[in-house]
Design an enzyme around this catalytic site. Structure first.
Site, PDB file in Angstrom:
ATOM      1  N   ASN A 186      -3.592  -6.429   5.484  1.00 58.19           N
ATOM      2  CA  ASN A 186      -2.827  -7.446   4.738  1.00 58.19           C
ATOM      3  C   ASN A 186      -4.328  -8.199   4.748  1.00 58.19           C
ATOM      4  OD1 ASN A 186      -0.406  -5.618   2.542  1.00 58.19           O
ATOM      5  ND2 ASN A 186       0.714  -7.278   5.158  1.00 58.19           N
ATOM      6  N   ALA A 220       2.219  -0.554  10.331  1.00 55.34           N
ATOM      7  CA  ALA A 220       1.673  -1.558  10.571  1.00 55.34           C
ATOM      8  C   ALA A 220       0.410  -1.466   9.082  1.00 55.34           C
ATOM      9  CB  ALA A 220       0.171  -1.778  11.811  1.00 55.34           C
ATOM     10  N   MET A 221      -0.083  -2.974   8.778  1.00 56.19           N
ATOM     11  CA  MET A 221      -0.441  -3.313   7.763  1.00 56.19           C
ATOM     12  C   MET A 221      -2.034  -4.307   7.132  1.00 56.19           C
ATOM     13  SD  MET A 221      -0.447  -2.184   4.328  1.00 56.19           S
ATOM     14  CE  MET A 221      -2.216  -2.467   3.399  1.00 56.19           C
ATOM     15  N   GLU A 251      -9.910   4.564   6.373  1.00 60.57           N
ATOM     16  CA  GLU A 251      -8.301   5.249   7.308  1.00 60.57           C
ATOM     17  C   GLU A 251      -9.696   5.801   7.938  1.00 60.57           C
ATOM     18  OE1 GLU A 251      -6.282   3.607   7.784  1.00 60.57           O
ATOM     19  OE2 GLU A 251      -5.375   2.790   5.810  1.00 60.57           O
ATOM     20  N   GLU A 288       0.660  -1.303  -0.516  1.00 59.16           N
ATOM     21  CA  GLU A 288      -0.233  -0.164  -0.412  1.00 59.16           C
ATOM     22  C   GLU A 288       1.199   0.926  -0.161  1.00 59.16           C
ATOM     23  OE1 GLU A 288      -3.802   2.317   2.447  1.00 59.16           O
ATOM     24  OE2 GLU A 288      -2.632   0.165   3.612  1.00 59.16           O
ATOM     25  N   HIS A 343      -7.083  -2.078  15.287  1.00 59.51           N
ATOM     26  CA  HIS A 343      -6.574  -1.375  13.850  1.00 59.51           C
ATOM     27  C   HIS A 343      -7.005  -2.143  12.956  1.00 59.51           C
ATOM     28  CE1 HIS A 343      -6.663   2.576  11.258  1.00 59.51           C
ATOM     29  NE2 HIS A 343      -5.940   2.146  10.765  1.00 59.51           N
ATOM     30  N   GLU A 344      -5.855  -2.937  12.533  1.00 56.09           N
ATOM     31  CA  GLU A 344      -5.829  -3.284  11.967  1.00 56.09           C
ATOM     32  C   GLU A 344      -6.871  -4.781  11.554  1.00 56.09           C
ATOM     33  OE1 GLU A 344      -3.537  -2.132   9.637  1.00 56.09           O
ATOM     34  OE2 GLU A 344      -2.235  -0.537  10.725  1.00 56.09           O
TER      35      GLU A 344
END
Length: 879
Positions: free
Chosen positions: A271, A268-269, A326, A127, A303-304
């Protein structure tokens, strides 16, 4: 290679993709030096495409093309075109199957986008546009498809092979190699793709969903960090249960994986099913992480995870809609942290972040709407405006339509758009449909930049007793938006009587209440109250911070002290203290003299607060803190930042020096609270002790320094150890050097804790700041290639070390610009973020402003990345 001077991308020019991807298969032959990727995809012309015969765009950035076939044959004459953005395929049939073989080079990828190496492992960050650095693909968020991924690698070097979805196959191969196959049955855009290959330890747990399915939880870290995963796993399970109970959202795959990565540009991400995390938001133990770290880990883990629905199952049509996922997800993680951690001042902490960082962003050259209408480099729009202000928009929507209606709207939104890429307009339209309200005017919040200013005044008719509140709004101009339309602002208010109790009454003939939400939906509006149960002594404005605005109510110091003593809304009570302190600072700067009457009233109110046995420790600790210099700077058109910091610190000393005995008496005993317990009460007590100890040091209480030494030496938790270090960090005293030397020896081989040492040294106002900076940059634990290390040193130096960063001769600016130039060659994203303090050149006094601008102009004359050029050009516009 991407153009370093790209043309802007405009929302108004959006067109659906020319082709859909029906399914995708990826085969990876993984190695750090060179990874070969075989990409097979079935494509079909998109019936929604604006141009029926348009070519297929396959984006690629720094990827080597080895071969490409269409339906098993090489492209015919004129069919394949290569350009700066990748490949174009002309003349494709309605449906075709492509096979592309390409190569990328992970160990050379210092930008940390796409596939790269970190601590001997391979991982990805896609991203927003990293997938095109892995293979050629229509890398845009509105192209969703299912993924089947086969990973192959040397078993000894990469024993763990992970990708999105569920693992469906694995096995051994000749030559010491092995493979794993992963399938993700849920269509997703390429930015959510992830893979990890490496030598990692796994901490396992399970979670049973509300429908009775058992989900495997797997957290992967380097082996020596395996004992610091318990809090992250516990936070994940709390988040999964909360999403079911509060939002009705259940997890959908058989496994949920988190991998802690040391080299990561962001936090963080999300995925799908395989979250990659910056290690600082996973690893924690009482000896290595503070209470704030524990709260941040819980928040980011949640959040993730929450993105699984608000971002993954329902995703963004284009990057202009970034806040669709977001902002909504920040709102959801804020609700979770407030409800589950029970941290009494979570809302105040969120507002503090917004005011100290997002409000200045809204007032500066980088201001942009929550949904911008154009961008040059999308990496630069991962901002607090998109995230934090975006969350405030969601919160306002809930306030306007009501909590139950908002929840029904979320259910409709997730069910209607599951598996689709949508827009903020789609989200607001659902809320309008479910609530029956016209939210057209509310959408201006998404399209207008800037922070609205709300003026508030009251009047009472002595003969009728009618009480009137008059509200007005205006939003200052921002780059590209001179004229602002009124927005819909929910202002939550209550009235207090002489004893501090809430007054009941009727708003314009409505039901009797003791709290109201006033909707300011035009430039000016008045609201009339009658049948009040008592005469109002004070109005509690903007309760719970009901809108992201700057309120100008012109309340007297006596009124503010009344609110500070009695208001039952934590935000409003804190805000009363903040307003008093801001006035005292402003008087000192503008009038070049202290206001002794005002400061005496503040001191009297603080003394009463310290004597109040009913106030929660965490709220008391938060109220006693003066506003940070970055927020105070927004009170002035421009200001000498060194003087501003000095005046703030001097006010702190003047206010608290006479209260030293009260501070000491209210201080919780170290042995009673230093237990590392992750509970609201324990954290509140620790925050209060650390705040009071720091205030005593700042106020010149000589007995506080020995207590700092004792607290450090006796500390059983990192919270109390860092509390002692923070208290003494700006004191030019031998004790500071002794404690920091011990801290460095104790944690020299723990990078995340060593970052705390870096931050303390870089931020300290004591003389010798540039020598310390050079020492840190040469430290064995520092690496320019690691964003955490860079942020740990240079971030605090710029944000909290006004004495040296803003040194009058410009040395601080010159050094930072040099570091930006160096970093831009390695990691453009980090460089573009690092340069942003220099973009505030208009907010400092003219002499310093010219020095900052000169450094920006010097950088602009160099060959720099598009990320960095975009930021600098916006900062210098109309200079």
């Amino acid at each position: 290679m991407r153009d370093a001077n790209p043309q802007p991308v405009y929302l108004s020019e959006y067109q659906p993709p020319a082709f859909e991807v029906e399914n995708l298969e990826l085969d990876f032959d993984l190695a750090a030096a060179t990874t070969e990727v075989t990409t097979r995809m079935a494509v079909r012309r998109n019936p929604q495409a604006a141009e029926p015969g348009a070519p297929l765009r396959l984006y690629g950035d720094g990827v080597e093309l080895v071969s490409l076939t269409v339906d098993g044959a090489e492209p015919g004459e004129g069919m394949l075109e290569e350009d700066a953005d990748g490949l174009l395929l002309h003349g494709l049939p309605e449906a075709a199957r492509l096979e592309i073989v390409s190569r990328c080079h992970p160990e050379q990828n210092t930008a940390l986008e796409g596939l790269y190496a970190s601590s001997g492992n391979l991982c990805t960050q896609c991203e927003p546009e990293g997938f095109r650095r892995i293979t050629f693909f229509p890398d845009r968020p509105d192209v969703l498809t299912t993924y089947r991924v086969r990973l192959e690698a040397d078993r000894a070097q990469y024993p763990v092979l992970l990708a999105n979805g569920n693992r469906v196959e694995a096995g051994e191969l000749d030559g010491g190699r092995h493979y794993a196959v992963w399938e993700d049955p849920f269509p997703k855009p390429s930015y959510l793709f992830a893979l990890v290959a490496g030598d990692l330890a796994c901490q396992r747990d399970t979670f049973t969903t509300m429908s009775g399915r058992e989900v495997a939880l797997e957290l992967y870290v380097e082996a020596h960090n395996a004992d610091r995963c318990d809090h992250a796993l516990a936070s994940l399970k709390r988040a999964m249960r909360y999403d079911e109970e509060a939002f009705g959202r259940e997890y959908d795959l058989d496994v949920y994986m988190i991998v802690a990565v040391d080299d990561f540009n962001m936090g963080a991400m999300e995925n799908k099913g395989l979250n990659l995390f910056n290690a600082k938001f996973v690893l924690a133990s009482p000896d290595t992480a503070t209470d704030d770290d524990f709260v941040a880990i819980e928040s980011v883990i949640a959040h993730e995870y929450f993105h699984n629905w608000s971002g993954n199952r329902v995703t963004c049509r284009d990057w202009f809609q970034l806040s669709l996922k977001e902002g909504l997800t920040v709102f959801r993680d804020q609700e979770f942290t407030t409800d589950c951690t029970l941290f009494g001042v979570k809302r105040i902490d969120d507002v503090s972040l917004l005011r100290a960082h997002q409000f200045p962003e809204d007032a500066g050259p980088l201001a942009h709407p929550v949904r911008p209408d154009h961008y040059a480099e999308i990496n630069n729009f991962y901002t607090l405006t998109v995230y934090e202000k975006g969350a405030e928009l969601i919160r306002m929507l809930r306030t306007l339509i009501g909590g139950e209606t908002f929840r029904r709207g979320l259910d409709v939104y997730f069910e209607r758009f599951d598996g689709q890429a949508v827009t903020t307009d789609d989200f607001v339209a659902v809320m309008a449909e479910v609530s029956g309200r016209d939210l057209t005017a509310f959408k201006r919040w998404y399209t207008q930049a800037g922070t609205p200013h709300v003026t508030a005044a009251t009047a009472q008719d002595g003969s009728t007793g009618e009480f009137r509140i008059s509200l007005g709004q205006y939003t200052p101009p921002t780059p590209g938006q001179e004229h602002k339309e009124p927005v819909v602002i929910p202002v939550r208010v209550a009235m207090l009587d002489a004893d501090g109790r809430r007054i009941r009454g009727r708003l314009e003939g409505g039901p009797e209440q003791d709290e109201w939400v006033l909707e300011l939906d035009r430039s000016e509006r008045s609201f009339h109250f009658d049948e009040l149960s008592a005469t109002p002594q004070a109005v509690s404005w903007l309760r719970g911070f009901s809108a992201p605005v700057i309120l100008e109510a012109n309340q007297s110091a006596t009124t503010l002290a009344h609110l500070l003593a009695h208001d039952d809304d934590a935000f409003s009570r804190w805000e009363a203290a903040q307003t008093l302190m801001r006035r005292a600072i402003r008087a000192r700067i503008e009038d070049d003299a202290a206001d002794p009457v005002l400061e005496a009233e503040i001191q009297h109110a603080l003394a009463a607060l310290l004597e109040d046995p009913a106030i929660e420790p965490v709220l008391l600790a938060t109220i006693l803190q003066l506003p940070p210099p970055r927020e105070l700077a927004e009170l002035f058109d421009c200001v000498d930042p060194v003087r501003l910091r000095a005046e703030r610190d001097a006010l702190e000393a003047r206010l608290y020096a006479p209260l030293a005995d009260r501070l000491r008496d209210r201080q919780p005993k170290l042995d009673d609270i230093d237990n590392g317990a992750f509970t609201a009460d324990a954290m509140g007590q620790r925050r209060l002790r650390n705040r009071l100890l720091a205030l005593r040091v700042a106020a010149g209480d000589e007995s506080a320094v020995p207590e700092v030494l004792e607290q450090y030496r006796k500390a059983r938790s990192q919270t109390m150890r860092m509390g002692a270090l923070n208290a003494i960090n700006d004191l030019n005293h031998e004790a500071r050097g002794l404690l920091l030397a011990d801290f460095e020896r104790r944690y020299h081989d723990d990078p995340l804790v060593l970052d705390k040492y870096f931050g303390l040294q870089a931020a300290s106002q004591v003389p010798g700041g540039f020598d310390r900076l050079e020492y840190l940059l040469q430290h064995p634990g520092f690496r320019w290639s690691n964003p955490n290390r860079v942020r740990a040193v240079l971030g605090p130096f710029m944000a909290r070390n006004e004495r040296h960063f803003h040194q009058a001769d410009g040395e601080g600016y010159h050094r930072i610009a040099g570091f930006v130039e160096k970093l831009d060659r390695m990691n453009p994203q980090t460089a573009a973020r690092l340069v942003q303090p220099l973009t505030r050149w208009r907010k400092v006094d003219p002499a310093r402003g010219e020095q900052m601008r000169a450094e920006l102009e010097r950088l602009a004359a160099l060959e720099i990345s598009r990320d960095l050029r975009d930021v600098i050009e916006r900062a210098l516009a109309d200079a």
